[in-house]
Motif scaffolding. Structure first.
Motif, mmCIF file in Angstrom:
data_model
loop_
_atom_site.group_PDB
_atom_site.id
_atom_site.type_symbol
_atom_site.label_atom_id
_atom_site.label_comp_id
_atom_site.label_asym_id
_atom_site.label_seq_id
_atom_site.Cartn_x
_atom_site.Cartn_y
_atom_site.Cartn_z
ATOM 1 N N UNK A 101 43.581 90.739 44.761
ATOM 2 C CA UNK A 101 44.868 91.237 45.566
ATOM 3 C C UNK A 101 45.709 89.918 45.641
ATOM 4 N N UNK A 102 45.826 89.083 44.797
ATOM 5 C CA UNK A 102 46.490 88.250 44.884
ATOM 6 C C UNK A 102 47.317 87.788 43.458
ATOM 7 N N UNK A 103 48.518 87.237 43.510
ATOM 8 C CA UNK A 103 49.326 87.028 42.250
ATOM 9 C C UNK A 103 49.724 85.589 42.367
ATOM 10 N N UNK A 104 49.538 84.916 40.988
ATOM 11 C CA UNK A 104 49.930 83.637 40.498
ATOM 12 C C UNK A 104 51.346 83.616 39.821
ATOM 13 N N UNK A 105 52.452 83.350 40.511
ATOM 14 C CA UNK A 105 53.793 83.283 39.990
ATOM 15 C C UNK A 105 54.064 81.893 39.196
ATOM 16 N N UNK A 106 54.143 81.918 37.973
ATOM 17 C CA UNK A 106 54.013 80.546 36.981
ATOM 18 C C UNK A 106 55.323 80.298 36.799
ATOM 19 N N UNK A 107 55.774 79.080 36.666
ATOM 20 C CA UNK A 107 56.856 78.573 36.091
ATOM 21 C C UNK A 107 56.970 77.354 35.610
ATOM 22 N N UNK A 108 57.799 77.047 34.611
ATOM 23 C CA UNK A 108 57.911 75.702 33.920
ATOM 24 C C UNK A 108 59.063 75.069 34.045
ATOM 25 N N UNK A 109 59.113 73.837 34.698
ATOM 26 C CA UNK A 109 60.158 73.141 34.927
ATOM 27 C C UNK A 109 61.179 73.802 35.690
ATOM 28 N N UNK A 128 52.545 74.073 33.880
ATOM 29 C CA UNK A 128 52.864 75.458 34.706
ATOM 30 C C UNK A 128 52.871 75.125 36.145
ATOM 31 N N UNK A 129 53.391 75.337 36.896
ATOM 32 C CA UNK A 129 53.369 75.239 38.275
ATOM 33 C C UNK A 129 52.944 76.815 38.756
ATOM 34 N N UNK A 130 51.949 76.909 39.865
ATOM 35 C CA UNK A 130 51.741 78.229 40.141
ATOM 36 C C UNK A 130 51.906 78.481 41.543
ATOM 37 N N UNK A 131 52.579 79.691 42.012
ATOM 38 C CA UNK A 131 53.002 79.903 43.446
ATOM 39 C C UNK A 131 52.115 81.044 43.702
ATOM 40 N N UNK A 132 51.054 80.993 44.721
ATOM 41 C CA UNK A 132 50.404 82.221 44.794
ATOM 42 C C UNK A 132 51.145 83.067 45.975
ATOM 43 N N UNK A 133 51.153 84.393 45.635
ATOM 44 C CA UNK A 133 51.780 85.673 46.426
ATOM 45 C C UNK A 133 50.493 86.617 46.904
ATOM 46 N N UNK A 134 50.400 86.950 48.119
ATOM 47 C CA UNK A 134 49.260 87.978 48.383
ATOM 48 C C UNK A 134 50.061 89.209 48.104
ATOM 49 N N UNK A 135 48.997 90.296 47.511
ATOM 50 C CA UNK A 135 49.446 91.467 47.438
ATOM 51 C C UNK A 135 48.868 92.625 48.189
ATOM 52 N N UNK A 136 48.382 91.997 49.137
ATOM 53 C CA UNK A 136 47.318 92.771 50.002
ATOM 54 C C UNK A 136 48.518 93.529 50.930
ATOM 55 N N UNK A 137 47.935 94.699 51.531
ATOM 56 C CA UNK A 137 48.863 95.214 52.416
ATOM 57 C C UNK A 137 48.651 94.745 53.914
ATOM 58 N N UNK A 138 49.772 94.564 54.409
ATOM 59 C CA UNK A 138 50.057 93.722 55.700
ATOM 60 C C UNK A 138 50.965 94.515 56.757
ATOM 61 N N UNK A 139 50.730 94.229 57.845
ATOM 62 C CA UNK A 139 51.566 95.157 58.969
ATOM 63 C C UNK A 139 52.165 94.008 60.193
ATOM 64 N N UNK A 140 53.040 94.281 60.723
ATOM 65 C CA UNK A 140 53.399 93.512 61.961
ATOM 66 C C UNK A 140 54.053 94.656 62.896
ATOM 67 N N UNK A 141 54.168 94.189 64.262
ATOM 68 C CA UNK A 141 54.979 94.852 65.172
ATOM 69 C C UNK A 141 56.003 94.283 65.514
#
Length: 287
Positions: free
Chosen positions: A64-72, A91-104
């Protein structure tokens, strides 16, 4: 900008291949030294540098995580396969959580539709569904979710009265399902550009502001008393009407208009009183 799926190589096999290649290059380098072959030494050094650079292409992706890849600085795709992965080392990888989250949200002080200050808070359940939009369309998608959700909550709270008065309008206190659906729609509209899906939005706290809470409580009590009295009177009139009709129908007693009015008055006093009536026995004539 929308998410583009990109393939990646499994990390373990690639790592084994690179280690084997490094051992082969090391053996070639040693052979070049023993035979004093310059081109072999230079080639082995260059190959070693390339292989060491390839080691920088490894990264890990959790479930449940994604790696967003970019080149320069240019977006090239998103990898969602979990585990140790390998791509172009540039490539540089930025990790983004795809998990369900909540906040109040915190308790917000706003004016409802009729202008009365109230305190309101909500629980928001959300999930990133487009990693590219979450990374590149906004600076900080988590902060964006919090700020826009609170802004939507303020706008929604000012669209409805706190309490229902005419029996037909939607109110914050009496229609939680309708209010929650409206809040969810408003938040989803604001967060669509950030690649975020709103799963649920519900009011978690709702109250009048402290400075008017006592006055509003008295108002609610007065409205409740009026509503109860109205229902009691309606029922009492129906019962009196039924009693008089039954007396007349069965011929129990024949009352003139004056005594009929007196009976109506007495019955209404008995039925509408908030205390038990004290009976008075008439031992003389009916008239």
């Amino acid at each position: 900008m929308h998410e583009i799926a990109r393939k990646s190589l499994p990390g373990i096999p690639v790592l084994l291949v690179l280690l084997a290649a490094l051992l082969a290059v090391a053996a070639l380098f040693v052979m070049g030294l023993t035979q004093v072959t310059v081109w072999v030494i230079v080639a082995s050094i260059l190959a070693g540098v390339v292989l060491l650079a390839c080691l920088g292409g490894f990264y890990t992706i959790e479930p449940n995580q994604a790696g967003v890849l970019s080149l320069f600085g240019k977006y090239v795709g998103t990898v969602k396969e979990s585990g140790l992965r390998w791509n172009n080392p540039f490539f540089s990888a930025k990790k983004v959580s795809l998990r369900v989250r909540n906040f109040e949200s915190g308790k917000l002080k706003v004016n409802e539709l009729e202008g009365s200050p109230i305190e309101i808070a909500a629980v928001i359940v959300w999930q990133v569904v487009d990693s590219a939009e979450a990374v590149y369309n906004v600076d900080d998608y988590e902060s964006y979710v919090h700020i826009q959700s609170e802004a939507a909550l303020r706008a929604m709270a000012s669209s409805y009265p706190y309490d229902q008065h005419d029996g037909s309008s939607i109110a914050l206190r009496s229609h939680p399902q309708e209010v929650s659906e409206h809040l969810k729609a408003q938040i989803a509209e604001r967060l669509a550009r950030a690649g975020v899906d709103v799963i649920e939005a519900r009011i978690s706290h709702l109250a009048y502001a402290p400075e008017i809470a006592q006055a509003m409580l008295q108002r609610q009590q007065a409205e409740a008393v009026v509503a109860a009295r109205t229902r009691i009177v309606y029922g009492a009139v129906s019962m009196v009407e039924m009693a008089l009709d039954e007396l007349k129908k069965n011929g129990v007693v024949d009352l003139d208009e004056e005594r009929r009015a007196a009976m109506v008055s007495n019955l209404l006093v008995v039925l509408c009183s908030d205390r038990a009536a004290q009976p008075v026995l008439n031992t003389g004539s009916l008239y």
